[in-house]
Design a protein around this motif. Structure first.
Motif, PDB file in Angstrom:
ATOM      1  N   GLU A 178       0.823  -1.207   0.000  1.00  0.00           N
ATOM      2  CA  GLU A 178       0.000   0.000   0.000  1.00  0.00           C
ATOM      3  C   GLU A 178       0.860   1.261   0.000  1.00  0.00           C
ATOM      4  OE1 GLU A 178      -2.604  -3.184   1.855  1.00  0.00           O
ATOM      5  OE2 GLU A 178      -0.495  -2.599   1.929  1.00  0.00           O
ATOM      6  N   VAL A 179       2.002   1.194   0.683  1.00  0.00           N
ATOM      7  CA  VAL A 179       2.890   2.357   0.719  1.00  0.00           C
ATOM      8  C   VAL A 179       3.465   2.623  -0.674  1.00  0.00           C
ATOM      9  CG1 VAL A 179       4.879   3.419   1.832  1.00  0.00           C
ATOM     10  CG2 VAL A 179       3.481   1.794   3.100  1.00  0.00           C
ATOM     11  N   ILE A 180       3.877   1.567  -1.352  1.00  0.00           N
ATOM     12  CA  ILE A 180       4.438   1.724  -2.695  1.00  0.00           C
ATOM     13  C   ILE A 180       3.381   2.269  -3.651  1.00  0.00           C
ATOM     14  CG2 ILE A 180       5.358   0.458  -4.679  1.00  0.00           C
ATOM     15  CD1 ILE A 180       6.806  -1.348  -2.627  1.00  0.00           C
ATOM     16  N   ASP A 181       2.131   1.791  -3.502  1.00  0.00           N
ATOM     17  CA  ASP A 181       1.050   2.337  -4.333  1.00  0.00           C
ATOM     18  C   ASP A 181       0.884   3.834  -4.070  1.00  0.00           C
ATOM     19  OD1 ASP A 181       0.563  -0.147  -5.399  1.00  0.00           O
ATOM     20  OD2 ASP A 181      -1.128  -0.611  -4.068  1.00  0.00           O
ATOM     21  N   LYS A 182       1.000   4.230  -2.816  1.00  0.00           N
ATOM     22  CA  LYS A 182       0.860   5.640  -2.461  1.00  0.00           C
ATOM     23  C   LYS A 182       2.014   6.455  -3.037  1.00  0.00           C
ATOM     24  CE  LYS A 182      -1.226   9.036  -0.332  1.00  0.00           C
ATOM     25  NZ  LYS A 182      -2.536   9.529  -0.795  1.00  0.00           N
ATOM     26  N   ILE A 183       3.212   5.879  -3.065  1.00  0.00           N
ATOM     27  CA  ILE A 183       4.362   6.571  -3.659  1.00  0.00           C
ATOM     28  C   ILE A 183       4.099   6.841  -5.141  1.00  0.00           C
ATOM     29  CG2 ILE A 183       6.774   6.268  -4.368  1.00  0.00           C
ATOM     30  CD1 ILE A 183       7.228   4.830  -1.693  1.00  0.00           C
ATOM     31  N   LEU A 209       5.544  13.520  -1.311  1.00  0.00           N
ATOM     32  CA  LEU A 209       6.276  12.364  -1.833  1.00  0.00           C
ATOM     33  C   LEU A 209       7.395  11.956  -0.878  1.00  0.00           C
ATOM     34  CD1 LEU A 209       6.825  10.292  -4.035  1.00  0.00           C
ATOM     35  CD2 LEU A 209       8.171  12.026  -5.253  1.00  0.00           C
ATOM     36  N   LEU A 210       8.134  12.926  -0.360  1.00  0.00           N
ATOM     37  CA  LEU A 210       9.199  12.611   0.594  1.00  0.00           C
ATOM     38  C   LEU A 210       8.633  11.968   1.855  1.00  0.00           C
ATOM     39  CD1 LEU A 210      11.619  15.692   0.486  1.00  0.00           C
ATOM     40  CD2 LEU A 210      12.056  13.383  -0.343  1.00  0.00           C
ATOM     41  N   PHE A 211       7.480  12.456   2.309  1.00  0.00           N
ATOM     42  CA  PHE A 211       6.872  11.920   3.528  1.00  0.00           C
ATOM     43  C   PHE A 211       6.506  10.448   3.341  1.00  0.00           C
ATOM     44  CE2 PHE A 211       3.503  11.293   6.690  1.00  0.00           C
ATOM     45  CZ  PHE A 211       4.085  11.870   7.803  1.00  0.00           C
ATOM     46  N   VAL A 212       5.963  10.112   2.170  1.00  0.00           N
ATOM     47  CA  VAL A 212       5.596   8.720   1.922  1.00  0.00           C
ATOM     48  C   VAL A 212       6.853   7.863   1.732  1.00  0.00           C
ATOM     49  CG1 VAL A 212       4.232   7.152   0.497  1.00  0.00           C
ATOM     50  CG2 VAL A 212       3.431   9.457   0.888  1.00  0.00           C
ATOM     51  N   MET A 213       7.901   8.418   1.146  1.00  0.00           N
ATOM     52  CA  MET A 213       9.158   7.682   1.032  1.00  0.00           C
ATOM     53  C   MET A 213       9.707   7.346   2.417  1.00  0.00           C
ATOM     54  SD  MET A 213       9.925   6.988  -2.079  1.00  0.00           S
ATOM     55  CE  MET A 213      11.628   6.484  -1.789  1.00  0.00           C
ATOM     56  N   ALA A 214       9.572   8.290   3.348  1.00  0.00           N
ATOM     57  CA  ALA A 214       9.994   8.016   4.718  1.00  0.00           C
ATOM     58  C   ALA A 214       9.155   6.896   5.312  1.00  0.00           C
ATOM     59  CB  ALA A 214       9.871   9.280   5.571  1.00  0.00           C
ATOM     60  N   ASN A 215       7.880   6.865   4.986  1.00  0.00           N
ATOM     61  CA  ASN A 215       7.009   5.804   5.487  1.00  0.00           C
ATOM     62  C   ASN A 215       7.433   4.444   4.936  1.00  0.00           C
ATOM     63  OD1 ASN A 215       4.834   4.617   6.834  1.00  0.00           O
ATOM     64  ND2 ASN A 215       3.435   6.230   6.231  1.00  0.00           N
ATOM     65  N   ALA A 217      10.481   3.637   4.143  1.00  0.00           N
ATOM     66  CA  ALA A 217      11.683   3.296   4.908  1.00  0.00           C
ATOM     67  C   ALA A 217      11.298   2.684   6.250  1.00  0.00           C
ATOM     68  CB  ALA A 217      12.539   4.542   5.120  1.00  0.00           C
ATOM     69  N   ARG A 218      10.295   3.257   6.892  1.00  0.00           N
ATOM     70  CA  ARG A 218       9.860   2.737   8.194  1.00  0.00           C
ATOM     71  C   ARG A 218       9.347   1.306   8.061  1.00  0.00           C
ATOM     72  NH1 ARG A 218       5.169   2.590  11.060  1.00  0.00           N
ATOM     73  NH2 ARG A 218       4.010   3.542   9.361  1.00  0.00           N
ATOM     74  N   HIS A 219       8.545   1.057   7.024  1.00  0.00           N
ATOM     75  CA  HIS A 219       8.015  -0.296   6.817  1.00  0.00           C
ATOM     76  C   HIS A 219       9.130  -1.292   6.501  1.00  0.00           C
ATOM     77  CE1 HIS A 219       3.509  -0.212   6.799  1.00  0.00           C
ATOM     78  NE2 HIS A 219       3.747   1.094   6.809  1.00  0.00           N
ATOM     79  N   LYS A 221      12.050  -1.028   7.710  1.00  0.00           N
ATOM     80  CA  LYS A 221      12.975  -0.958   8.852  1.00  0.00           C
ATOM     81  C   LYS A 221      14.337  -0.391   8.442  1.00  0.00           C
ATOM     82  CE  LYS A 221      10.680  -4.794  11.226  1.00  0.00           C
ATOM     83  NZ  LYS A 221       9.745  -3.885  11.895  1.00  0.00           N
ATOM     84  N   ILE A 222      14.279   0.644   7.613  1.00  0.00           N
ATOM     85  CA  ILE A 222      15.471   1.346   7.144  1.00  0.00           C
ATOM     86  C   ILE A 222      15.484   2.738   7.756  1.00  0.00           C
ATOM     87  CG2 ILE A 222      16.548   2.434   5.114  1.00  0.00           C
ATOM     88  CD1 ILE A 222      15.503   0.083   3.457  1.00  0.00           C
ATOM     89  N   ASP A 223      16.644   3.175   8.213  1.00  0.00           N
ATOM     90  CA  ASP A 223      16.800   4.556   8.680  1.00  0.00           C
ATOM     91  C   ASP A 223      16.974   5.436   7.452  1.00  0.00           C
ATOM     92  OD1 ASP A 223      17.530   6.993   9.761  1.00  0.00           O
ATOM     93  OD2 ASP A 223      19.552   6.340  10.308  1.00  0.00           O
ATOM     94  N   PRO A 224      15.991   6.283   7.119  1.00  0.00           N
ATOM     95  CA  PRO A 224      16.123   7.069   5.893  1.00  0.00           C
ATOM     96  C   PRO A 224      17.271   8.060   5.928  1.00  0.00           C
ATOM     97  CG  PRO A 224      14.243   7.831   7.178  1.00  0.00           C
ATOM     98  CD  PRO A 224      14.732   6.577   7.835  1.00  0.00           C
ATOM     99  N   GLU A 225      17.568   8.618   7.109  1.00  0.00           N
ATOM    100  CA  GLU A 225      18.714   9.525   7.220  1.00  0.00           C
ATOM    101  C   GLU A 225      20.003   8.767   6.906  1.00  0.00           C
ATOM    102  OE1 GLU A 225      18.961  12.743   7.839  1.00  0.00           O
ATOM    103  OE2 GLU A 225      16.919  13.269   8.446  1.00  0.00           O
ATOM    104  N   GLY A 226      20.134   7.566   7.469  1.00  0.00           N
ATOM    105  CA  GLY A 226      21.325   6.765   7.212  1.00  0.00           C
ATOM    106  C   GLY A 226      21.436   6.355   5.764  1.00  0.00           C
ATOM    107  N   ALA A 227      20.294   5.989   5.162  1.00  0.00           N
ATOM    108  CA  ALA A 227      20.304   5.589   3.753  1.00  0.00           C
ATOM    109  C   ALA A 227      20.711   6.746   2.861  1.00  0.00           C
ATOM    110  CB  ALA A 227      18.928   5.060   3.358  1.00  0.00           C
ATOM    111  N   LEU A 228      20.200   7.938   3.170  1.00  0.00           N
ATOM    112  CA  LEU A 228      20.550   9.108   2.356  1.00  0.00           C
ATOM    113  C   LEU A 228      22.005   9.499   2.566  1.00  0.00           C
ATOM    114  CD1 LEU A 228      19.610  11.175   0.318  1.00  0.00           C
ATOM    115  CD2 LEU A 228      18.734  12.574   2.193  1.00  0.00           C
TER     116      LEU A 228
END
Length: 275
Positions: A178-183, A209-215, A217-219, A221-228
């Motif tokens: 569902e998150v990917i569909d929202k992206i 778009l950034l907010f959903v990308m963060a979501n 990452a949460r699903h 279990k990725i730290d988006p700050e670390g990934a970036l």
């Protein structure tokens, strides 16, 4: 006659925490302190505090353990700095800071410092931690689900914290699908905004778009700050490889073109995959 003890403490290499607190007090002394330090306030020092925290994270990421000692010291000094200004204003003293965090850690770890069993999973300990924090927020009259999430956090980090809070009360997508569909939906809306909407509307859609990308990452279990940060490091590494390759040809990036630099980028990428 001046008390000689503060000077002795300041120059005592084994003076410990008391020495650091005294150094800070002297830097802010209205008569003998440092003019620059005397001009500072909470707002002017806060950006340095944030910067020092990032430098700690950077040293850890690079496994620069010799540097980490100094960076942690710089961050500790920021706490002492704010506490000194608070003491001057009559708010609290450094020892109050120490007491507050010590009391908090004891209260949040009843399985270590109390009579609760340590025989619980990491998930249960996390749930207990959040339950205790929720009780603390209630004591501060923070009644809303999202109350207490600091507005000054990095935006991606704050997005994750806001989403985690909402998820605890059931406001969350059940799966990554569902998150990917929202992206995909937000990406389409951004394209439409680019072509048809105002600059403010494009700004808003990009934020969505950034907010959903963060979501996502949460699903995952990725730290988006670390990934970036990792992506930034990779970009830096590969672009430097482009500069090195161009220098070997007697050129600089501004002497090249996109096609040449893109080919060198792909070469750097391929070389990394072979190592």
């Amino acid at each position: 006659m001046p008390d000689p003890r503060p000077d002795a403490l300041i120059h005592d290499p084994d003076g410990g925490m008391e020495r650091l607190v005294e150094i800070m007090r002297r830097l802010r002394d209205p008569e003998t302190g440092c003019p620059w330090d005397l001009e500072q306030d909470f707002a002017s020092i806060a950006p340095y505090t944030i910067e020092e925290a990032y430098e700690v994270a950077d040293a850890i990421e690079r496994a620069a353990w010799d540097e980490l000692k100094g960076e942690l010291g710089d961050l500790l000094f920021q706490s002492v700095y704010h506490a000194q200004m608070a003491d001057e204003a009559g708010h609290f003293a450094f020892q109050d800071v120490v007491k507050t965090v010590s009391d908090k850690m004891v209260a949040r770890h009843p399985h270590v410092f109390g009579d609760e069993s340590r025989e619980k999973s990491a998930e249960q300990q996390t749930a207990d931690w959040e339950r205790i924090k929720a009780a603390e927020r209630a004591g501060k009259a923070e009644r809303g689900t999202l109350d207490g999430v600091a507005a000054g956090l990095p935006a991606l980090t704050r997005a994750i914290k806001l989403q985690n809070r909402a998820a605890r009360v059931g406001f969350d997508w059940p799966s990554t699908g569902e998150v990917i569909d929202k992206i995909a939906e937000e990406a389409r809306e951004l394209v439409e905004a680019r072509d048809q909407m105002t600059e403010a509307e494009v700004f808003e859609e990009f934020g969505d778009l950034l907010f959903v990308m963060a979501n996502l990452a949460r699903h995952l279990k990725i730290d988006p700050e670390g990934a970036l940060r990792a992506a930034n490091s990779k970009f830096t590494r590969r672009f430097r490889a482009i500069e090195t390759a161009l220098a070997a040809r007697g050129k600089r990036p501004e002497d090249s073109d996109l096609a040449e630099m893109d080919a060198l980028w792909n070469a750097a990428k391929a070389a990394e995959k072979q190592t």
